[in-house]
Design an enzyme around this catalytic site. Structure first.
Site, PDB file in Angstrom:
ATOM      1  N   THR A  96       0.861  -1.194   0.000  1.00 56.07           N
ATOM      2  CA  THR A  96       0.000   0.000   0.000  1.00 56.07           C
ATOM      3  C   THR A  96       0.899   1.248   0.000  1.00 56.07           C
ATOM      4  O   THR A  96       2.085   1.156   0.330  1.00 56.07           O
ATOM      5  CB  THR A  96      -0.949   0.028   1.225  1.00 56.07           C
ATOM      6  OG1 THR A  96      -0.173   0.064   2.416  1.00 56.07           O
ATOM      7  CG2 THR A  96      -1.878  -1.190   1.234  1.00 56.07           C
ATOM      8  N   LYS A 125       7.546   1.687   3.080  1.00 52.32           N
ATOM      9  CA  LYS A 125       8.524   2.172   4.055  1.00 52.32           C
ATOM     10  C   LYS A 125       7.889   2.798   5.292  1.00 52.32           C
ATOM     11  O   LYS A 125       8.535   2.884   6.337  1.00 52.32           O
ATOM     12  CB  LYS A 125       9.408   3.250   3.404  1.00 52.32           C
ATOM     13  CG  LYS A 125      10.301   2.738   2.313  1.00 52.32           C
ATOM     14  CD  LYS A 125      10.945   3.892   1.565  1.00 52.32           C
ATOM     15  CE  LYS A 125      10.003   4.508   0.588  1.00 52.32           C
ATOM     16  NZ  LYS A 125      10.125   4.220  -0.796  1.00 52.32           N
ATOM     17  N   VAL A 152      14.502  -0.407   0.263  1.00 53.31           N
ATOM     18  CA  VAL A 152      15.746   0.343   0.072  1.00 53.31           C
ATOM     19  C   VAL A 152      16.414  -0.129  -1.219  1.00 53.31           C
ATOM     20  O   VAL A 152      16.699  -1.317  -1.368  1.00 53.31           O
ATOM     21  CB  VAL A 152      16.729   0.125   1.246  1.00 53.31           C
ATOM     22  CG1 VAL A 152      18.017   0.922   1.034  1.00 53.31           C
ATOM     23  CG2 VAL A 152      16.088   0.507   2.572  1.00 53.31           C
ATOM     24  N   GLY A 207       7.454  10.384 -14.814  1.00 56.48           N
ATOM     25  CA  GLY A 207       6.911   9.368 -13.906  1.00 56.48           C
ATOM     26  C   GLY A 207       7.871   8.971 -12.796  1.00 56.48           C
ATOM     27  O   GLY A 207       7.638   7.991 -12.104  1.00 56.48           O
ATOM     28  N   GLU A 210       6.464  11.420  -7.582  1.00 57.83           N
ATOM     29  CA  GLU A 210       5.034  11.260  -7.308  1.00 57.83           C
ATOM     30  C   GLU A 210       4.330  12.568  -7.666  1.00 57.83           C
ATOM     31  O   GLU A 210       4.961  13.613  -7.757  1.00 57.83           O
ATOM     32  CB  GLU A 210       4.815  11.016  -5.803  1.00 57.83           C
ATOM     33  CG  GLU A 210       5.617   9.889  -5.226  1.00 57.83           C
ATOM     34  CD  GLU A 210       5.078   8.535  -5.650  1.00 57.83           C
ATOM     35  OE1 GLU A 210       3.859   8.418  -5.811  1.00 57.83           O
ATOM     36  OE2 GLU A 210       5.887   7.623  -5.843  1.00 57.83           O
ATOM     37  N   ASP A 221      11.841  10.458   2.154  1.00 59.09           N
ATOM     38  CA  ASP A 221      12.023   9.126   1.570  1.00 59.09           C
ATOM     39  C   ASP A 221      13.445   8.617   1.859  1.00 59.09           C
ATOM     40  O   ASP A 221      13.633   7.483   2.297  1.00 59.09           O
ATOM     41  CB  ASP A 221      11.755   9.199   0.053  1.00 59.09           C
ATOM     42  CG  ASP A 221      11.978   7.858  -0.628  1.00 59.09           C
ATOM     43  OD1 ASP A 221      11.093   6.991  -0.524  1.00 59.09           O
ATOM     44  OD2 ASP A 221      13.046   7.663  -1.238  1.00 59.09           O
ATOM     45  N   LYS A 225      14.691   5.392   4.426  1.00 57.50           N
ATOM     46  CA  LYS A 225      15.629   4.332   4.028  1.00 57.50           C
ATOM     47  C   LYS A 225      16.820   4.268   4.989  1.00 57.50           C
ATOM     48  O   LYS A 225      17.311   3.187   5.323  1.00 57.50           O
ATOM     49  CB  LYS A 225      16.073   4.570   2.587  1.00 57.50           C
ATOM     50  CG  LYS A 225      14.920   4.331   1.602  1.00 57.50           C
ATOM     51  CD  LYS A 225      15.189   4.908   0.223  1.00 57.50           C
ATOM     52  CE  LYS A 225      14.041   4.606  -0.735  1.00 57.50           C
ATOM     53  NZ  LYS A 225      14.095   5.386  -1.980  1.00 57.50           N
ATOM     54  N   GLY A 317      11.187   1.756  -9.093  1.00 54.70           N
ATOM     55  CA  GLY A 317      10.479   1.176 -10.241  1.00 54.70           C
ATOM     56  C   GLY A 317       9.738  -0.083  -9.835  1.00 54.70           C
ATOM     57  O   GLY A 317      10.210  -0.841  -8.980  1.00 54.70           O
TER      58      GLY A 317
HETATM   59  N1  HSE Z   1      10.403   7.884  -4.701  1.00 55.81           N
HETATM   60  C1  HSE Z   1      11.456   6.929  -4.561  1.00 55.81           C
HETATM   61  C2  HSE Z   1      12.670   7.371  -5.372  1.00 55.81           C
HETATM   62  C3  HSE Z   1      10.962   5.577  -4.993  1.00 55.81           C
HETATM   63  O1  HSE Z   1      12.554   8.312  -6.164  1.00 55.81           O
HETATM   64  O2  HSE Z   1      13.756   6.832  -5.198  1.00 55.81           O
HETATM   65  C4  HSE Z   1      11.687   4.411  -4.413  1.00 55.81           C
HETATM   66  O3  HSE Z   1      11.613   4.341  -3.026  1.00 55.81           O
END
Ligand code: HSE
Length: 338
Positions: A96, A125, A152, A207, A210, A221, A225, A317
């Protein structure tokens, strides 16, 4: 192995595709057949104890936007924690969307799964960033596995490399690039002299970012990680609130030019030191192996005796993350005859 798939977006659909495509090879090579028996998305669910017809479920999702319309066995029930609790499947795969506010619905899904004796593979995450020590304890207490390779580095095995390939060695420090979106933005700001806003718009068009890119550009993000690496590899009980986090929104093309003049590039770097962890833009010498372009991720592990070791690979991806989930399913099977 019967699998409940909670979340059916880019990663969930890629996983269904990969498992469908590789089922025979996995059965031959590892002696078990992974079968998705339940899928829950944001509008409903579908279930078949004999295994869902993956081509049909993907077609249904594409046509109607939800698996609730899966012929005969789809319904408008999306109460994933309840569905998990009442299912006989052995493994829950949690894909999700990540949410760093309360980590729901992923957190409740993972707790429900472990409490009911199911193994968990998560690509989400959020629950780990906010509650990793407690979730690892719960899994341990229930004698079930909680795996998260896809959180990660996408398909690049940063976590397994550090946790499995270096027994006996001490990892002192970890630093590197863990977010593809920001690395792409910084690369385009430097090579095409774009402003932050223009580079972000381009990343969204392609793409990578987000629609709401806050978690990427504000550094959350990367921080999530770093929390996962710190807990798993370095056995530190960190959560998101223990980190100093700065994103890349204030970086200007001018700052990148200044860095270039001293043979460096500005990168969003996550770091774990002996007693602290952080995320911030830093100038990295061009000769440093972590100074990678575009959407690549790169992580350097500083070890006590083996020196600095750097792993580089694509970090995001759907298909790549699905590959990491398959790795986790295989290793669960190798440890437990499910
Ligand atoms: N939004 C993250 C990135 C996706 O651009 O690395 C992978 O966690």
């Amino acid at each position: 192995m019967r699998i409940i798939l909670a979340g059916f977006g880019t990663v969930g659909q890629a996983l269904a595709q990969v498992l469908h495509q590789d089922a025979d090879r996995i059965t031959q090579a590892y002696g078990f057949r992974p079968q998705i028996t339940t899928i829950v998305d944001s509008q409903g669910s579908c279930s078949d104890d004999a295994g869902l017809d993956i081509s049909l479920v993907l077609k249904t999702k594409k046509e109607y936007g939800t698996v609730a319309r899966y012929p005969r066995k789809g319904r408008r029930n999306n109460d994933s924690a309840h569905i998990i609790t009442n299912s006989e499947a052995e493994v829950v795969v949690e894909t999700t969307p990540t949410n760093f506010k309360d980590a729901e619905p992923g957190l409740s899904n993972i707790k429900a799964a472990l409490a009911n004796g199911k193994h968990v593979v998560t690509a989400n995450k959020g629950p780990l960033a906010l509650a990793m020590p407690a979730l690892l304890e719960l899994a341990n207490h229930r004698n079930r596995q909680l795996r998260f390779s896809g959180t990660v580095g996408g398909g690049t095995p940063f976590l397994d490399f550090a946790a499995k390939c270096m027994p006996g060695e001490r990892i002192i420090r970890v630093r590197g690039i863990l977010n593809g979106t920001t690395n792409y933005i910084l690369t385009r700001m430097e090579t095409a002299s774009l402003t932050f806003e223009k580079a972000l718009a381009e990343a969204q068009r392609k793409g990578y970012a987000e629609k709401d890119p806050t978690n990427d550009v504000e550094g959350f993000d990367t921080a999530a990680k770093i929390v996962i690496i710190a807990n798993w590899v370095l056995k530190k009980r960190y959560s998101l609130r223990d980190l100093d986090i700065t994103g890349i929104t204030k970086i200007t093309p001018q700052k990148l030019k200044q860095a270039k003049a001293s043979n460096a590039k500005v990168k969003l770097i996550g770091r774990i030191e002996e007693s602290s962890a952080s995320v911030a833009p830093e100038q990295i010498p061009m000769a440093d192996p972590t100074c990678v372009p575009d959407t690549l991720n790169a992580l350097t592990f500083t070890t006590e005796h083996a020196g600095d070791i750097t792993l580089i690979g694509p970090g995001a991806g759907g298909e790549r993350t699905a590959s990491a989930i398959v790795r986790d399913l295989v290793s669960i099977r190798q440890e437990y005859a499910t």
